[in-house]
Design a protein around this motif. Structure first.
Motif, PDB file in Angstrom:
ATOM      1  N   ILE A  18      -9.382  -2.168  -1.578  1.00  0.00           N
ATOM      2  CA  ILE A  18      -9.111  -3.271  -0.657  1.00  0.00           C
ATOM      3  C   ILE A  18     -10.431  -3.912  -0.232  1.00  0.00           C
ATOM      4  CG2 ILE A  18      -8.108  -3.994   1.537  1.00  0.00           C
ATOM      5  CD1 ILE A  18      -6.301  -1.634   1.505  1.00  0.00           C
TER       6      ILE A  18
ATOM      7  N   THR B  97      -6.408   4.033  -8.641  1.00  0.00           N
ATOM      8  CA  THR B  97      -7.047   3.514  -7.424  1.00  0.00           C
ATOM      9  C   THR B  97      -6.695   2.056  -7.185  1.00  0.00           C
ATOM     10  OG1 THR B  97      -8.942   5.000  -7.765  1.00  0.00           O
ATOM     11  CG2 THR B  97      -9.270   3.127  -6.283  1.00  0.00           C
TER      12      THR B  97
ATOM     13  N   LYS C 168       0.934   4.163  -2.843  1.00  0.00           N
ATOM     14  CA  LYS C 168       0.702   5.580  -2.546  1.00  0.00           C
ATOM     15  C   LYS C 168       1.858   6.442  -3.048  1.00  0.00           C
ATOM     16  CE  LYS C 168      -0.436   4.831   1.841  1.00  0.00           C
ATOM     17  NZ  LYS C 168      -0.892   5.081   3.221  1.00  0.00           N
TER      18      LYS C 168
ATOM     19  N   CYS D 146       0.829  -1.210   0.000  1.00  0.00           N
ATOM     20  CA  CYS D 146       0.000   0.000   0.000  1.00  0.00           C
ATOM     21  C   CYS D 146       0.861   1.256   0.000  1.00  0.00           C
ATOM     22  CB  CYS D 146      -0.929   0.002   1.207  1.00  0.00           C
ATOM     23  SG  CYS D 146      -2.276  -1.196   1.109  1.00  0.00           S
TER      24      CYS D 146
ATOM     25  N   CYS E 159      -5.292   3.228   4.262  1.00  0.00           N
ATOM     26  CA  CYS E 159      -6.268   3.717   3.286  1.00  0.00           C
ATOM     27  C   CYS E 159      -6.245   5.240   3.204  1.00  0.00           C
ATOM     28  CB  CYS E 159      -7.670   3.239   3.652  1.00  0.00           C
ATOM     29  SG  CYS E 159      -7.934   1.467   3.441  1.00  0.00           S
ATOM     30  N   THR E 160      -6.287   5.756   1.986  1.00  0.00           N
ATOM     31  CA  THR E 160      -6.417   7.205   1.797  1.00  0.00           C
ATOM     32  C   THR E 160      -7.877   7.635   1.787  1.00  0.00           C
ATOM     33  OG1 THR E 160      -6.290   6.840  -0.599  1.00  0.00           O
ATOM     34  CG2 THR E 160      -4.248   7.420   0.535  1.00  0.00           C
TER      35      THR E 160
ATOM     36  N   LEU F 264     -12.035   5.993   2.817  1.00  0.00           N
ATOM     37  CA  LEU F 264     -12.949   4.953   3.259  1.00  0.00           C
ATOM     38  C   LEU F 264     -14.334   5.284   2.733  1.00  0.00           C
ATOM     39  CD1 LEU F 264     -11.859   4.360   6.977  1.00  0.00           C
ATOM     40  CD2 LEU F 264     -11.432   2.855   5.016  1.00  0.00           C
TER      41      LEU F 264
ATOM     42  N   LEU G  72      -6.382  -0.814   7.098  1.00  0.00           N
ATOM     43  CA  LEU G  72      -7.280   0.344   7.193  1.00  0.00           C
ATOM     44  C   LEU G  72      -6.487   1.620   7.433  1.00  0.00           C
ATOM     45  CD1 LEU G  72     -10.309  -1.018   9.268  1.00  0.00           C
ATOM     46  CD2 LEU G  72     -10.379  -0.174   6.907  1.00  0.00           C
TER      47      LEU G  72
ATOM     48  N   SER H  24      -4.406   5.987  -5.074  1.00  0.00           N
ATOM     49  CA  SER H  24      -5.214   6.046  -3.861  1.00  0.00           C
ATOM     50  C   SER H  24      -5.580   4.648  -3.386  1.00  0.00           C
ATOM     51  CB  SER H  24      -6.500   6.843  -4.117  1.00  0.00           C
ATOM     52  OG  SER H  24      -6.210   8.184  -4.422  1.00  0.00           O
ATOM     53  N   ILE H  25      -5.638   4.475  -2.061  1.00  0.00           N
ATOM     54  CA  ILE H  25      -6.033   3.206  -1.465  1.00  0.00           C
ATOM     55  C   ILE H  25      -7.431   3.384  -0.874  1.00  0.00           C
ATOM     56  CG2 ILE H  25      -5.410   1.369   0.128  1.00  0.00           C
ATOM     57  CD1 ILE H  25      -3.279   1.900  -1.982  1.00  0.00           C
ATOM     58  N   VAL H  26      -8.397   2.644  -1.401  1.00  0.00           N
ATOM     59  CA  VAL H  26      -9.797   2.810  -1.000  1.00  0.00           C
ATOM     60  C   VAL H  26     -10.271   1.551  -0.285  1.00  0.00           C
ATOM     61  CG1 VAL H  26     -12.154   3.222  -1.777  1.00  0.00           C
ATOM     62  CG2 VAL H  26     -10.252   4.368  -2.922  1.00  0.00           C
ATOM     63  N   GLY H  27     -10.682   1.714   0.964  1.00  0.00           N
ATOM     64  CA  GLY H  27     -11.253   0.621   1.728  1.00  0.00           C
ATOM     65  C   GLY H  27     -12.711   0.897   2.041  1.00  0.00           C
TER      66      GLY H  27
END
Length: 261
Positions: A210, A207, A181, A177, A226-227, A229, A223, A186-189
């Motif tokens: 997760i 993107t 980044k 992750c 994550c950038t 949620l 979590l 972007s990390i989307v959870g």
């Protein structure tokens, strides 16, 4: 073509023991043959298949230098230990995972990746792979621990889609992750109490989505990486969605925005 009683050397590494080293069923076997990605050591065909079916499979196997054995349905059932083989089974090499760096470094303007956090049910894993391939994901990352491997059941559940999308295994998803980044991805959870609802998020940007374990969801360590949620709007009273369904909804929304919005 190898005859019914021909012997094939067994010294090559296999996907696993018993059922794990075989895939079966027309769709899974033919898709794997067609893709030519996952190495097949032996192809076994039922003598009851139509001439056209046998010829198509044999022609592709010849192109890939795969030995073909014509046998009875009973022989196939005994080898793969399943009766729903539909007259086609294949002995497989270990699944050829991609590396994370190979997937990340592809020249994709706005990649859409999927990160799987400890998915343990092969039916869920296969269904997720199928949805990811159909809905345009550019690659799937999985951990090395507590994660279902790509097995024959995963292949069958994905209807062979494991051959059509890059699946990269990584020993440290937290570090993955962070690497994503640094590449401006972007990390989307997902979280049930997240203030942002799914359709409001901009998935047109690079993107990585997760999705988490069937029982415990996304781990806290992931979590924290994550950038963004988001939450999937729900109207019913059931507490949560199945992880494969959640992944499909998330990927569909991303695909909708990227292709139709």
């Amino acid at each position: 073509m190898v005859g019914k009683h021909s012997k094939v050397k067994k010294s090559k590494p296999l996907l696993g023991n018993h059922q794990k080293c075989w895939i079966w069923g027309r769709n899974a076997v033919m898709e794997t043959l067609s893709a030519g990605f996952w190495q097949i050591w032996e192809l076994h065909l039922s003598e009851r298949l139509s001439a056209d079916e046998k010829q198509t499979a044999e022609d592709r196997a010849k192109q890939l230098s795969i030995p073909v054995v014509i046998a009875t349905d009973q022989d196939l059932t005994q080898k793969c230990r399943a009766s729903d083989h539909q007259g086609m089974i294949a002995k497989m090499a270990p699944f050829p995972y991609s590396t994370a760096s190979d997937v990340i470094q592809r020249n994709i303007a706005a990649p859409l990746f999927l990160i799987l956090d400890r998915i343990q049910d092969p039916y869920n894993f296969g269904a997720i792979v199928r949805s990811a391939e159909i809905l345009g994901s550019d690659g799937i990352f999985v951990g090395a621990d507590e994660q279902c491997e790509v097995t024959s059941l995963v292949c069958r559940t994905s209807v062979g889609a494991v051959n059509r999308i890059s699946i990269a295994q990584h020993s440290d998803l937290v570090q993955l992750c962070r690497d994503l980044k640094r590449a401006d991805i972007s990390i989307v959870g997902t979280a049930m109490q997240a203030p942002e609802i799914l359709p409001s998020h901009n998935f047109k940007e690079p993107t990585a989505i997760i999705v988490g374990n069937e029982g415990s969801g996304i781990s806290q360590t992931l979590l924290n990486e994550c950038t963004h949620l988001v939450r999937i709007p729900q109207q019913g009273k059931t507490e949560s969605l199945n992880v494969a369904i959640s992944a499909g909804i998330l990927l569909y929304e991303a695909s909708r925005q990227r292709n139709f919005a």
